[in-house]
Design a protein around this motif. Structure first.
Motif, mmCIF file in Angstrom:
data_model
loop_
_atom_site.group_PDB
_atom_site.id
_atom_site.type_symbol
_atom_site.label_atom_id
_atom_site.label_comp_id
_atom_site.label_asym_id
_atom_site.label_seq_id
_atom_site.Cartn_x
_atom_site.Cartn_y
_atom_site.Cartn_z
ATOM 1 N N THR A 18 -2.935 -18.067 4.876
ATOM 2 C CA THR A 18 -2.847 -16.651 3.663
ATOM 3 C C THR A 18 -3.505 -15.600 4.571
ATOM 4 O OG1 THR A 18 -3.159 -18.745 2.438
ATOM 5 C CG2 THR A 18 -3.740 -16.418 1.299
ATOM 6 N N PHE A 19 -2.181 -15.027 4.240
ATOM 7 C CA PHE A 19 -3.054 -13.375 5.014
ATOM 8 C C PHE A 19 -3.495 -12.693 3.649
ATOM 9 C CE2 PHE A 19 0.477 -15.122 7.908
ATOM 10 C CZ PHE A 19 -0.207 -14.004 9.238
ATOM 11 N N ILE A 20 -4.947 -11.668 4.708
ATOM 12 C CA ILE A 20 -5.136 -10.337 3.169
ATOM 13 C C ILE A 20 -4.246 -9.305 3.730
ATOM 14 C CG2 ILE A 20 -7.164 -10.119 2.061
ATOM 15 C CD1 ILE A 20 -8.647 -12.647 3.687
ATOM 16 N N LEU A 21 -4.935 -8.948 4.938
ATOM 17 C CA LEU A 21 -3.760 -8.428 5.535
ATOM 18 C C LEU A 21 -2.646 -8.321 6.424
ATOM 19 C CD1 LEU A 21 -6.863 -5.981 6.183
ATOM 20 C CD2 LEU A 21 -5.300 -5.280 3.890
ATOM 21 N N LYS A 22 -1.408 -7.483 6.762
ATOM 22 C CA LYS A 22 -0.623 -7.995 7.218
ATOM 23 C C LYS A 22 0.045 -7.223 7.858
ATOM 24 C CE LYS A 22 3.786 -11.156 7.572
ATOM 25 N NZ LYS A 22 2.879 -12.499 9.023
ATOM 26 N N ASP A 23 0.235 -6.871 9.316
ATOM 27 C CA ASP A 23 0.659 -5.777 9.655
ATOM 28 C C ASP A 23 0.696 -5.019 9.909
ATOM 29 O OD1 ASP A 23 2.394 -5.458 11.838
ATOM 30 O OD2 ASP A 23 3.977 -5.203 10.893
ATOM 31 N N ILE A 24 -0.590 -3.910 9.951
ATOM 32 C CA ILE A 24 -1.098 -2.604 9.369
ATOM 33 C C ILE A 24 -1.095 -1.883 10.955
ATOM 34 C CG2 ILE A 24 -3.575 -1.472 8.355
ATOM 35 C CD1 ILE A 24 -2.178 -3.165 6.004
ATOM 36 N N ASN A 25 0.052 -0.880 10.158
ATOM 37 C CA ASN A 25 0.145 0.119 11.783
ATOM 38 C C ASN A 25 -1.095 1.183 10.937
ATOM 39 O OD1 ASN A 25 1.144 -1.848 13.612
ATOM 40 N ND2 ASN A 25 2.374 -2.006 12.377
ATOM 41 N N ALA A 42 -5.265 -6.942 -3.463
ATOM 42 C CA ALA A 42 -3.948 -6.191 -2.225
ATOM 43 C C ALA A 42 -4.987 -6.103 -0.623
ATOM 44 C CB ALA A 42 -3.697 -4.531 -3.048
ATOM 45 N N GLY A 43 -6.280 -6.541 -0.656
ATOM 46 C CA GLY A 43 -6.928 -6.393 0.349
ATOM 47 C C GLY A 43 -7.629 -4.462 0.698
ATOM 48 N N LYS A 44 -7.612 -4.552 0.085
ATOM 49 C CA LYS A 44 -8.047 -2.703 0.426
ATOM 50 C C LYS A 44 -9.507 -2.616 0.733
ATOM 51 C CE LYS A 44 -7.892 -1.719 -4.293
ATOM 52 N NZ LYS A 44 -7.085 -2.836 -4.896
ATOM 53 N N SER A 45 -10.473 -3.028 0.457
ATOM 54 C CA SER A 45 -12.440 -3.796 0.796
ATOM 55 C C SER A 45 -12.142 -4.663 1.259
ATOM 56 C CB SER A 45 -13.034 -4.179 -0.464
ATOM 57 O OG SER A 45 -13.256 -3.385 -1.431
ATOM 58 N N THR A 46 -11.354 -4.860 2.036
ATOM 59 C CA THR A 46 -11.057 -5.708 3.598
ATOM 60 C C THR A 46 -10.966 -5.320 4.648
ATOM 61 O OG1 THR A 46 -10.331 -7.762 2.297
ATOM 62 C CG2 THR A 46 -9.887 -7.819 4.590
ATOM 63 N N ASP A 215 0.211 -6.882 -1.598
ATOM 64 C CA ASP A 215 -0.456 -8.003 -0.545
ATOM 65 C C ASP A 215 -0.116 -7.663 0.526
ATOM 66 O OD1 ASP A 215 0.551 -8.905 -3.692
ATOM 67 O OD2 ASP A 215 2.375 -8.948 -2.785
ATOM 68 N N GLY A 216 -1.482 -6.513 0.676
ATOM 69 C CA GLY A 216 -2.135 -6.688 2.052
ATOM 70 C C GLY A 216 -0.504 -6.009 3.440
ATOM 71 N N MET A 217 0.070 -5.727 2.437
ATOM 72 C CA MET A 217 1.057 -4.800 3.598
ATOM 73 C C MET A 217 0.904 -2.884 2.843
ATOM 74 S SD MET A 217 4.291 -7.753 4.626
ATOM 75 C CE MET A 217 4.014 -8.138 2.659
ATOM 76 N N LEU A 218 0.994 -2.079 4.215
ATOM 77 C CA LEU A 218 1.307 -1.185 3.758
ATOM 78 C C LEU A 218 2.859 -0.717 3.280
ATOM 79 C CD1 LEU A 218 -0.057 1.036 6.313
ATOM 80 C CD2 LEU A 218 -1.170 1.170 3.869
ATOM 81 N N THR A 219 3.016 -0.208 2.059
ATOM 82 C CA THR A 219 4.868 0.244 1.089
ATOM 83 C C THR A 219 5.054 0.907 1.758
ATOM 84 O OG1 THR A 219 2.910 1.766 -0.476
ATOM 85 C CG2 THR A 219 2.694 -0.260 -0.745
ATOM 86 N N GLU A 220 6.412 0.860 2.122
ATOM 87 C CA GLU A 220 6.554 2.158 2.542
ATOM 88 C C GLU A 220 7.119 3.375 2.238
ATOM 89 O OE1 GLU A 220 8.133 2.269 5.574
ATOM 90 O OE2 GLU A 220 7.897 0.560 5.838
ATOM 91 N N ASN A 221 5.586 4.374 2.514
ATOM 92 C CA ASN A 221 5.609 6.021 2.100
ATOM 93 C C ASN A 221 5.355 6.903 3.080
ATOM 94 O OD1 ASN A 221 3.417 5.720 2.800
ATOM 95 N ND2 ASN A 221 2.448 4.911 0.642
ATOM 96 N N GLN A 222 5.099 7.939 2.715
ATOM 97 C CA GLN A 222 4.640 9.105 3.434
ATOM 98 C C GLN A 222 3.727 8.518 4.393
ATOM 99 O OE1 GLN A 222 4.277 13.128 1.893
ATOM 100 N NE2 GLN A 222 3.540 13.567 3.611
ATOM 101 N N GLU A 223 2.840 8.310 4.319
ATOM 102 C CA GLU A 223 2.314 8.291 5.435
ATOM 103 C C GLU A 223 2.272 6.818 6.453
ATOM 104 O OE1 GLU A 223 0.003 10.924 3.912
ATOM 105 O OE2 GLU A 223 -0.385 10.101 5.834
ATOM 106 N N SER A 224 2.633 6.059 6.065
ATOM 107 C CA SER A 224 2.881 4.604 6.451
ATOM 108 C C SER A 224 4.715 4.847 8.024
ATOM 109 C CB SER A 224 3.531 3.140 5.963
ATOM 110 O OG SER A 224 4.465 3.450 5.038
ATOM 111 N N LYS A 225 5.009 5.950 6.985
ATOM 112 C CA LYS A 225 6.304 6.846 8.171
ATOM 113 C C LYS A 225 5.556 7.769 9.164
ATOM 114 C CE LYS A 225 9.852 5.813 4.403
ATOM 115 N NZ LYS A 225 11.217 6.667 3.671
ATOM 116 N N GLU A 226 4.588 7.775 8.574
ATOM 117 C CA GLU A 226 4.096 9.170 9.805
ATOM 118 C C GLU A 226 3.320 8.750 11.461
ATOM 119 O OE1 GLU A 226 1.550 11.653 8.072
ATOM 120 O OE2 GLU A 226 2.632 12.722 7.420
ATOM 121 N N ILE A 227 3.252 7.138 11.576
ATOM 122 C CA ILE A 227 2.447 6.781 12.259
ATOM 123 C C ILE A 227 3.213 6.830 14.292
ATOM 124 C CG2 ILE A 227 1.718 3.955 14.402
ATOM 125 C CD1 ILE A 227 0.228 4.916 10.781
ATOM 126 N N ARG A 228 2.139 7.059 14.831
ATOM 127 C CA ARG A 228 1.723 7.831 16.068
ATOM 128 C C ARG A 228 2.625 6.344 17.189
ATOM 129 N NH1 ARG A 228 -0.171 11.275 13.503
ATOM 130 N NH2 ARG A 228 -1.824 10.799 14.025
#
Length: 229
Positions: A18-25, A42-46, A215-228
């Motif tokens: 069971t995933f609390i966080l998944k594929d966080i970049n 959603a996993g924020k405090s984790t 649900d433990g994943m970053l949504t597709e938004n401006q910030e998650s697309k900025e990953i270097r």
């Protein structure tokens, strides 16, 4: 300052994972004031606890400044936590056996700050938060809001490079809450990196970045697309 790569957090039972966080970049730069939002569970405090070295990921990489955290010995992790990270907890986490003064002073003792300097720094915090009259009281003698104010003072007294705040104004009335958020903004302008978890759009407006967990994943938004890379 912080880089998270393919970071997972999960619990395993006999038949499933069971995933609390998944594929966080995620990249967080020195001087950012970032807000983590999302529904309950959603996993924020984790995520905040992993960044603050209070928990460890199940998989993936976490770089704090130039160190890959999972490869560090426990003593080094503890040193980073003591010297570079301040934490404001939603549930206060004050030490029941210590007075307000002693709770605020504790991080400075861990850092080896000399007694005379400690007294001056604690006095400044007591005055800044208007709790001089409460300095000899114990946590059980304070209201929830007063305990949270003490928790904020304790978190920032050592001038950490990174301040983590989990619903920092959740137990405060609006005037106290605004005072804390204004203080966070001032600290950020002075160079402190701040990451807060909040449900409040108002609190989020004090920062310069917002990410959302669902649900433990970053949504597709401006910030998650900025990953270097």
């Amino acid at each position: 300052m912080i880089r998270l790569r393919k970071l997972d957090k999960y619990v395993e039972s006999r038949f499933q994972r069971t995933f609390i966080l998944k594929d966080i970049n995620l990249d967080i730069d020195q001087g950012d004031f970032m807000t983590i939002m999302g529904p309950s569970g959603a996993g924020k405090s984790t995520l905040l606890n992993i960044i603050g070295l209070l928990d460890q990921p199940s998989a993936g990489e976490y770089y704090f400044i130039n160190d890959e955290v999972s490869r560090l010995k426990e003593r080094k992790r503890s040193d980073i936590h003591k010297h570079h990270i301040g934490f404001v907890f939603q549930a206060y986490h004050l030490i029941d056996e210590l007075t307000v003064y002693e709770n605020i002073e504790t991080p400075l003792i861990y850092k080896g700050v000399k007694s005379k300097e400690r007294k001056s720094m604690v006095a400044d915090m007591l005055d800044r938060f208007n709790i001089v009259a409460k300095k000899d009281l114990f946590p059980e003698q304070l209201s929830g809001g007063q305990q949270q104010v003490v928790g904020v003072a304790r978190a920032i007294i050592g001038q950490p490079k990174l301040l983590l705040a989990d619903e920092p104004t959740g137990n405060l009335h609006s005037e106290q809450g605004n005072m804390v958020m204004e203080l966070f903004r001032d600290l950020n302008k002075q160079g402190m990196t701040i990451i807060q978890v909040t449900h409040s759009e108002h609190n989020a407006s004090f920062g310069n970045r917002t990410i959302e967990l669902v649900d433990g994943m970053l949504t597709e938004n401006q910030e998650s697309k900025e990953i270097r890379a």
